[in-house]
Design a protein around this motif. Sequence first.
Motif, PDB file in Angstrom:
ATOM      1  N   VAL A   1       0.110  19.545 -21.971  1.00  0.00           N
ATOM      2  CA  VAL A   1       0.237  20.328 -20.738  1.00  0.00           C
ATOM      3  C   VAL A   1      -1.138  20.493 -20.084  1.00  0.00           C
ATOM      4  CG1 VAL A   1       0.696  22.665 -19.883  1.00  0.00           C
ATOM      5  CG2 VAL A   1       2.342  21.546 -21.397  1.00  0.00           C
ATOM      6  N   ASP A   2      -2.121  20.854 -20.882  1.00  0.00           N
ATOM      7  CA  ASP A   2      -3.479  21.049 -20.355  1.00  0.00           C
ATOM      8  C   ASP A   2      -4.033  19.745 -19.795  1.00  0.00           C
ATOM      9  OD1 ASP A   2      -3.322  23.650 -21.149  1.00  0.00           O
ATOM     10  OD2 ASP A   2      -4.606  23.419 -22.924  1.00  0.00           O
ATOM     11  N   PHE A   3      -3.801  18.665 -20.512  1.00  0.00           N
ATOM     12  CA  PHE A   3      -4.309  17.370 -20.066  1.00  0.00           C
ATOM     13  C   PHE A   3      -3.705  16.992 -18.714  1.00  0.00           C
ATOM     14  CE2 PHE A   3      -3.748  12.794 -19.626  1.00  0.00           C
ATOM     15  CZ  PHE A   3      -5.059  12.364 -19.693  1.00  0.00           C
ATOM     16  N   VAL A   4      -2.399  17.105 -18.611  1.00  0.00           N
ATOM     17  CA  VAL A   4      -1.708  16.722 -17.377  1.00  0.00           C
ATOM     18  C   VAL A   4      -2.201  17.575 -16.205  1.00  0.00           C
ATOM     19  CG1 VAL A   4       0.560  16.742 -16.234  1.00  0.00           C
ATOM     20  CG2 VAL A   4       0.302  15.724 -18.501  1.00  0.00           C
TER      21      VAL A   4
ATOM     22  N   ALA B   1      -1.526  14.785 -29.598  1.00  0.00           N
ATOM     23  CA  ALA B   1      -2.904  15.177 -29.238  1.00  0.00           C
ATOM     24  C   ALA B   1      -3.869  14.007 -29.468  1.00  0.00           C
ATOM     25  CB  ALA B   1      -3.322  16.396 -30.044  1.00  0.00           C
ATOM     26  N   ALA B   2      -3.678  13.280 -30.571  1.00  0.00           N
ATOM     27  CA  ALA B   2      -4.556  12.134 -30.853  1.00  0.00           C
ATOM     28  C   ALA B   2      -4.376  11.037 -29.810  1.00  0.00           C
ATOM     29  CB  ALA B   2      -4.274  11.585 -32.255  1.00  0.00           C
ATOM     30  N   PHE B   3      -3.154  10.886 -29.320  1.00  0.00           N
ATOM     31  CA  PHE B   3      -2.878   9.868 -28.305  1.00  0.00           C
ATOM     32  C   PHE B   3      -3.641  10.165 -27.014  1.00  0.00           C
ATOM     33  CE2 PHE B   3      -0.526   7.917 -24.838  1.00  0.00           C
ATOM     34  CZ  PHE B   3      -0.263   6.643 -25.320  1.00  0.00           C
ATOM     35  N   ILE B   4      -3.708  11.445 -26.666  1.00  0.00           N
ATOM     36  CA  ILE B   4      -4.438  11.825 -25.449  1.00  0.00           C
ATOM     37  C   ILE B   4      -5.887  11.375 -25.576  1.00  0.00           C
ATOM     38  CG2 ILE B   4      -5.241  13.765 -24.033  1.00  0.00           C
ATOM     39  CD1 ILE B   4      -2.738  15.314 -25.038  1.00  0.00           C
ATOM     40  N   GLU B   5      -6.464  11.717 -26.700  1.00  0.00           N
ATOM     41  CA  GLU B   5      -7.879  11.438 -26.907  1.00  0.00           C
ATOM     42  C   GLU B   5      -8.158   9.940 -27.011  1.00  0.00           C
ATOM     43  OE1 GLU B   5      -9.461  14.177 -29.931  1.00  0.00           O
ATOM     44  OE2 GLU B   5     -10.709  12.438 -30.462  1.00  0.00           O
ATOM     45  N   ARG B   6      -7.320   9.243 -27.777  1.00  0.00           N
ATOM     46  CA  ARG B   6      -7.621   7.831 -28.066  1.00  0.00           C
ATOM     47  C   ARG B   6      -7.140   6.875 -26.990  1.00  0.00           C
ATOM     48  NH1 ARG B   6      -6.052   6.982 -34.439  1.00  0.00           N
ATOM     49  NH2 ARG B   6      -7.200   8.776 -35.265  1.00  0.00           N
ATOM     50  N   VAL B   7      -6.024   7.197 -26.348  1.00  0.00           N
ATOM     51  CA  VAL B   7      -5.411   6.213 -25.441  1.00  0.00           C
ATOM     52  C   VAL B   7      -5.323   6.703 -23.989  1.00  0.00           C
ATOM     53  CG1 VAL B   7      -3.394   4.733 -25.042  1.00  0.00           C
ATOM     54  CG2 VAL B   7      -4.021   5.365 -27.386  1.00  0.00           C
ATOM     55  N   LEU B   8      -4.743   7.877 -23.793  1.00  0.00           N
ATOM     56  CA  LEU B   8      -4.399   8.281 -22.428  1.00  0.00           C
ATOM     57  C   LEU B   8      -5.621   8.674 -21.596  1.00  0.00           C
ATOM     58  CD1 LEU B   8      -1.878   8.285 -20.801  1.00  0.00           C
ATOM     59  CD2 LEU B   8      -1.430  10.642 -21.497  1.00  0.00           C
ATOM     60  N   ALA B   9      -6.511   9.459 -22.175  1.00  0.00           N
ATOM     61  CA  ALA B   9      -7.702   9.873 -21.417  1.00  0.00           C
ATOM     62  C   ALA B   9      -8.532   8.653 -21.009  1.00  0.00           C
ATOM     63  CB  ALA B   9      -8.517  10.891 -22.211  1.00  0.00           C
ATOM     64  N   PRO B  10      -8.828   7.731 -21.948  1.00  0.00           N
ATOM     65  CA  PRO B  10      -9.560   6.533 -21.528  1.00  0.00           C
ATOM     66  C   PRO B  10      -8.803   5.722 -20.466  1.00  0.00           C
ATOM     67  CG  PRO B  10      -9.522   6.699 -23.928  1.00  0.00           C
ATOM     68  CD  PRO B  10      -8.632   7.793 -23.402  1.00  0.00           C
ATOM     69  N   LEU B  11      -7.472   5.662 -20.580  1.00  0.00           N
ATOM     70  CA  LEU B  11      -6.679   4.886 -19.618  1.00  0.00           C
ATOM     71  C   LEU B  11      -6.791   5.474 -18.211  1.00  0.00           C
ATOM     72  CD1 LEU B  11      -4.573   2.678 -18.913  1.00  0.00           C
ATOM     73  CD2 LEU B  11      -2.800   4.348 -19.493  1.00  0.00           C
ATOM     74  N   VAL B  12      -6.626   6.766 -18.072  1.00  0.00           N
ATOM     75  CA  VAL B  12      -6.670   7.343 -16.712  1.00  0.00           C
ATOM     76  C   VAL B  12      -8.093   7.329 -16.155  1.00  0.00           C
ATOM     77  CG1 VAL B  12      -4.586   8.731 -17.046  1.00  0.00           C
ATOM     78  CG2 VAL B  12      -6.801   9.784 -17.366  1.00  0.00           C
ATOM     79  N   ARG B  13      -9.072   7.302 -17.050  1.00  0.00           N
ATOM     80  CA  ARG B  13     -10.457   7.150 -16.568  1.00  0.00           C
ATOM     81  C   ARG B  13     -10.674   5.749 -16.016  1.00  0.00           C
ATOM     82  NH1 ARG B  13     -12.270  10.445 -20.795  1.00  0.00           N
ATOM     83  NH2 ARG B  13     -12.630   8.692 -22.191  1.00  0.00           N
ATOM     84  N   ARG B  14     -10.097   4.779 -16.715  1.00  0.00           N
ATOM     85  CA  ARG B  14     -10.297   3.383 -16.316  1.00  0.00           C
ATOM     86  C   ARG B  14      -9.478   3.023 -15.078  1.00  0.00           C
ATOM     87  NH1 ARG B  14      -8.405  -1.581 -17.622  1.00  0.00           N
ATOM     88  NH2 ARG B  14      -6.764  -0.817 -18.989  1.00  0.00           N
ATOM     89  N   LEU B  15      -8.248   3.574 -15.002  1.00  0.00           N
ATOM     90  CA  LEU B  15      -7.366   3.267 -13.868  1.00  0.00           C
ATOM     91  C   LEU B  15      -6.922   4.567 -13.197  1.00  0.00           C
ATOM     92  CD1 LEU B  15      -5.038   0.492 -15.372  1.00  0.00           C
ATOM     93  CD2 LEU B  15      -6.827   0.167 -13.673  1.00  0.00           C
TER      94      LEU B  15
END
Length: 354
Positions: free
Chosen positions: A183-186, A153-167
Amino acid sequence: MARESLTLRRPDDWHLHLRDGAMLKAVLPFSARVFGRAIVMPNLAPPVTRVSAAEAYRKRILKALPRRTAFTPLMTAYLTDTIAADEIERGFASRVWIAAKLYPAYATTNSDLGVTDIARIAKVLERMARLGMPLLVHGEVTDPKVDVFDREAAFIERVLAPLVRRLPELKVVFEHVTTRDAVDFVRAQRPNVAATITPHHLTISRNALFQGGLRPHMYCLPVAKREAHRLALRQAATSGEAKFFLGTDSAPHRIADKEKDCGCAGIFCAPAALETYARVFEEENALDRLEAFAALNGPRFYGLPPNETRVTLEREKWKVPAKVKVGTGAVKPFLAGEELGWQLLGKPDSPKNR
Ligand code: NCD
Ligand code: ZN
């Protein structure tokens, strides 16, 4: 009336650890008997960071295949802080690499050369987005202050969400998701963000790690979570949604390496992978959606045709092997010694399955 047999297009495994040497030879037949293709993880020691190393590894896999077995290993690049975007592009353009794998440094087995900070591979990720090359993500932060059960869950917030926003155009597979958060994020992302789900995370919650004592063979990363998360994974896998597809994360370690102080993370689920998924789909009244999850959604995401051959599961009881020999040692499969109600037609390696 309950079905007595189930025929589907031959499935593929979009996340698999085959290892090397004697281990490769011992575990490969279990995957090759059922899956047409598999994405092979690059976390060997040393990791697969060069196109030439991936080509050589692919050759060793093909050489280790049982005779008359048509199985296609799809190779991946192991991202490091210093890997060059040109090398990544070269491997993708020459069809050696189908994707690149992001292991946060020290997140899991053989990840010490992984990426220490995603900012360091910004150029590589931009290039991959431009090329349409998928990024496969081990989605856990390694910050020791974060509880081990919260790392995804922390990875989504700190890394993955910003990454998909940027790219936003980058193709991303969130590998072996273990939480409702994932699951919700995807689901909330565009179609170019997908996830794989393992048979074991659909089967066990974290209780299994402590059932009657400490259970090293139930330990993998990301570690199994609470029951509510398992239920969310089952719902996602059996929903038929194109974003969710089969990836076993079968990750064999010798028994001696599991049953020791500081034992290795990884569950060897290949010997009964499809059969375990079938049990889950049946329990969820969704056997008619197994083919989408196992054989259609993955190829569509990767832009590949589904397999033309078929496999058949029969309603017949069989026992998962207690052990699989590797040299002088052995590996213990997931559900070792347990009875399953769906059996793959034909013996492993048999042309009947082809
Ligand atoms: C994997 C391994 O052993 O290579 N272990 C695991 O627990 N899943 C690595 C990984 O996919 O995290
Ligand atoms: Zn894995």
